[in-house]
Design a protein around this motif. Sequence first.
Motif, PDB file in Angstrom:
ATOM      1  N   TYR A  67     -11.574   5.160 -16.180  1.00  0.00           N
ATOM      2  CA  TYR A  67     -10.488   5.927 -16.793  1.00  0.00           C
ATOM      3  C   TYR A  67     -10.377   7.342 -16.225  1.00  0.00           C
ATOM      4  O   TYR A  67      -9.412   8.040 -16.498  1.00  0.00           O
ATOM      5  N   CYS A  70      -7.405   8.853 -11.231  1.00  0.00           N
ATOM      6  CA  CYS A  70      -5.976   9.108 -11.415  1.00  0.00           C
ATOM      7  C   CYS A  70      -5.207   8.849 -10.122  1.00  0.00           C
ATOM      8  O   CYS A  70      -5.761   8.854  -9.031  1.00  0.00           O
ATOM      9  N   SER A 163       4.869   1.514 -14.576  1.00  0.00           N
ATOM     10  CA  SER A 163       3.789   2.138 -15.347  1.00  0.00           C
ATOM     11  C   SER A 163       2.681   2.615 -14.418  1.00  0.00           C
ATOM     12  O   SER A 163       2.454   2.053 -13.341  1.00  0.00           O
ATOM     13  N   SER A 164       1.987   3.650 -14.854  1.00  0.00           N
ATOM     14  CA  SER A 164       0.850   4.175 -14.092  1.00  0.00           C
ATOM     15  C   SER A 164      -0.245   3.114 -13.978  1.00  0.00           C
ATOM     16  O   SER A 164      -0.902   3.010 -12.933  1.00  0.00           O
ATOM     17  N   LYS A 165      -0.440   2.330 -15.024  1.00  0.00           N
ATOM     18  CA  LYS A 165      -1.472   1.291 -15.001  1.00  0.00           C
ATOM     19  C   LYS A 165      -1.208   0.289 -13.895  1.00  0.00           C
ATOM     20  O   LYS A 165      -2.125  -0.080 -13.139  1.00  0.00           O
ATOM     21  N   THR A 166       0.038  -0.155 -13.769  1.00  0.00           N
ATOM     22  CA  THR A 166       0.386  -1.112 -12.712  1.00  0.00           C
ATOM     23  C   THR A 166       0.146  -0.507 -11.340  1.00  0.00           C
ATOM     24  O   THR A 166      -0.405  -1.162 -10.443  1.00  0.00           O
ATOM     25  N   ARG A 168      -1.919   1.906 -10.473  1.00  0.00           N
ATOM     26  CA  ARG A 168      -3.358   2.015 -10.199  1.00  0.00           C
ATOM     27  C   ARG A 168      -3.930   0.674  -9.746  1.00  0.00           C
ATOM     28  O   ARG A 168      -4.744   0.616  -8.825  1.00  0.00           O
ATOM     29  N   GLN A 169      -3.504  -0.408 -10.396  1.00  0.00           N
ATOM     30  CA  GLN A 169      -3.993  -1.737 -10.016  1.00  0.00           C
ATOM     31  C   GLN A 169      -3.577  -2.096  -8.596  1.00  0.00           C
ATOM     32  O   GLN A 169      -4.364  -2.662  -7.826  1.00  0.00           O
TER      33      GLN A 169
END
Length: 314
Positions: A67, A70, A163-166, A168-169
């Motif tokens: 987490y 970034c 999304s930021s999550k996507t 990052r992946q």
Amino acid sequence: METMEITSKPPIDTTPLVLVIGKFDGIHKGHQAVLRAAGEKVGNADKLAVMSFSEPPLWVLTGKTEYKHCITTEKDKIHLFQQFGVDRYYRISFTKDYAETTPEEFVFDHLARLNIKHIVIGEDFRFGKGGNAGAEELVRLCKDIKIDVSIVPLIKQNGEKISSKTIRQLIKQGLMEPANSLLGRPFTMTGKVVHGEKVGRRLGFPTINLGSDDSYVPPKPGVYLGTVCISDHQKYEQYWNVLISAGYRPTVNGNGYLVEGHLLNFSGDLYGKEAAVSFLRYMREEIKFTDLEALREQMEKDKRDAEKLLGMNS
């Protein structure tokens, strides 16, 4: 851009503000839509302000390294905010104590201390203890202190919300083209050029070394084609095509994850200068070679492949 530190509550201020609130990791196309919408609300006497966090909240709350990583560091975000005309940055020093702030406290004890003319947020905005309150709740609470709130609809691409999550992946998988498409610009890591072990120089491929900053999402280990912007203490900038090596350098028993770049058709001393390395395309996986000569031969091939892609050897 002015930075206002918030350790508990914002300082009382009468400056008229249009305020944007969010985490803004990556400042991707969805974030950009929110910032543009806020800019359209700014009047002649208003300042455009952003309220965000000093640290990723989940990193502070859980201590899990995953987490901490970034898409954009705080320094990167500030630079990008400036490009969108942001005048003031409210930097919330996020702590476990701050995480206990209720939605009501955030609105009536924090936002009410500022002269906010308008708030702009994204549709998926969450706030307050546990992130239990959403955009509609902010609208309801802000009515009591006479602040209008605009909600910007989610921006989608290929039917999926950005999304930021996507992103990052995608970066972790080395899928730079789709990650960059969602960002609206190349994924970029910035840092000072530092001295390394100079293995590349001995092989005829001198590299810039950005050190081992673990703030960024680590791209999949391998070799990438990219660009680099070199800044000489902000006096001027140079742009070069670059071969990027990201990973653990198994051939030389590397210690930890490292990002290095070989600038194509460049010679010179860049130590101490700021480098912004942008990842454009994954070229190959990281390989453990039998010896340094095999590594050198592969680097020659990587360079030829990069030059062919760039049309430099036609």
